[in-house]
Motif scaffolding. Structure first.
Motif, PDB file in Angstrom:
ATOM      1  N   UNK A  27       6.571   8.949  -4.354  1.00  0.00           N
ATOM      2  CA  UNK A  27       5.919   8.340  -3.189  1.00  0.00           C
ATOM      3  C   UNK A  27       5.721   6.828  -3.305  1.00  0.00           C
ATOM      4  N   UNK A  28       5.299   6.282  -4.445  1.00  0.00           N
ATOM      5  CA  UNK A  28       5.160   4.816  -4.520  1.00  0.00           C
ATOM      6  C   UNK A  28       6.489   4.087  -4.356  1.00  0.00           C
ATOM      7  N   UNK A  29       7.541   4.665  -4.878  1.00  0.00           N
ATOM      8  CA  UNK A  29       8.867   4.045  -4.732  1.00  0.00           C
ATOM      9  C   UNK A  29       9.306   4.052  -3.269  1.00  0.00           C
ATOM     10  N   UNK A  30       9.071   5.160  -2.612  1.00  0.00           N
ATOM     11  CA  UNK A  30       9.434   5.272  -1.196  1.00  0.00           C
ATOM     12  C   UNK A  30       8.584   4.324  -0.356  1.00  0.00           C
ATOM     13  N   UNK A  35       8.034  -0.201   3.271  1.00  0.00           N
ATOM     14  CA  UNK A  35       7.241  -1.348   3.720  1.00  0.00           C
ATOM     15  C   UNK A  35       7.815  -2.684   3.264  1.00  0.00           C
ATOM     16  N   UNK A  36       8.628  -2.658   2.225  1.00  0.00           N
ATOM     17  CA  UNK A  36       9.142  -3.913   1.669  1.00  0.00           C
ATOM     18  C   UNK A  36       8.096  -4.647   0.851  1.00  0.00           C
ATOM     19  N   UNK A  37       7.001  -3.966   0.509  1.00  0.00           N
ATOM     20  CA  UNK A  37       5.901  -4.588  -0.216  1.00  0.00           C
ATOM     21  C   UNK A  37       5.430  -3.678  -1.344  1.00  0.00           C
ATOM     22  N   UNK A  43      -0.820   3.262  -1.916  1.00  0.00           N
ATOM     23  CA  UNK A  43      -1.504   3.972  -0.827  1.00  0.00           C
ATOM     24  C   UNK A  43      -1.169   5.470  -0.799  1.00  0.00           C
ATOM     25  N   UNK A  44       0.095   5.879  -0.923  1.00  0.00           N
ATOM     26  CA  UNK A  44       0.372   7.320  -0.898  1.00  0.00           C
ATOM     27  C   UNK A  44      -0.297   8.081  -2.041  1.00  0.00           C
ATOM     28  N   UNK A  95       5.850   4.843   7.063  1.00  0.00           N
ATOM     29  CA  UNK A  95       4.814   4.707   6.049  1.00  0.00           C
ATOM     30  C   UNK A  95       3.566   5.498   6.431  1.00  0.00           C
ATOM     31  N   UNK A  96       3.163   5.431   7.678  1.00  0.00           N
ATOM     32  CA  UNK A  96       1.973   6.153   8.136  1.00  0.00           C
ATOM     33  C   UNK A  96       2.157   7.661   7.972  1.00  0.00           C
ATOM     34  N   UNK A  97       3.307   8.158   8.363  1.00  0.00           N
ATOM     35  CA  UNK A  97       3.586   9.586   8.225  1.00  0.00           C
ATOM     36  C   UNK A  97       3.616   9.992   6.748  1.00  0.00           C
ATOM     37  N   UNK A  98       4.098   9.118   5.886  1.00  0.00           N
ATOM     38  CA  UNK A  98       4.103   9.390   4.455  1.00  0.00           C
ATOM     39  C   UNK A  98       2.674   9.523   3.932  1.00  0.00           C
ATOM     40  N   UNK A  99       1.804   8.614   4.330  1.00  0.00           N
ATOM     41  CA  UNK A  99       0.406   8.676   3.898  1.00  0.00           C
ATOM     42  C   UNK A  99      -0.267   9.955   4.392  1.00  0.00           C
TER      43      UNK A  99
END
Length: 105
Positions: A27-30, A35-37, A43-44, A95-99
């Motif tokens: 998840x952090x890699x994705x 996000x490019x950041x 956050x995930x 990103x929102x859906x991932x969180x």
């Protein structure tokens, strides 16, 4: 019967834990790629920790009301939905859906 129940619980817990660790790892890699950041890559993982705490409370409540079998079954079903949402997030680069998926996972 008892051995079969134990084997089912063990297999379910092992598969669920393996999936959760895989999600925590990837998840952090994705998130960084979406996000490019790198700043948002945590956050995930934080969402998953929050979801685990909330999920434990819910599974406890369900288990008290309907028994251990119901509580665990509902917990695993909700976790599977969270996994599907997280997978959809990767496909859509959201990103929102991932969180959200990580909270439910």
């Amino acid at each position: 019967m008892r051995q079969r129940t134990f084997a089912s619980l063990f297999a379910g817990a092992a598969l669920g834990t393996t999936g959760l660790f895989a999600a925590f790892t990837v998840a952090p890699l994705i998130a960084a790629r979406i996000t490019g950041s790198a700043a948002l890559s945590g956050v995930p993982g934080a969402a998953a920790v929050l979801g685990t705490a909330l999920g434990a409370a819910l599974v406890t409540r369900w288990s008290r009301r309907g028994g251990r079998r119901l509580g665990l079954s509902l917990g695993y079903a909700v976790g599977a939905v969270g996994g599907a949402v997280a997978a959809a997030a990767v496909q859509r680069a959201s990103f929102l859906l991932l969180a959200v998926g990580m909270v439910v996972l």
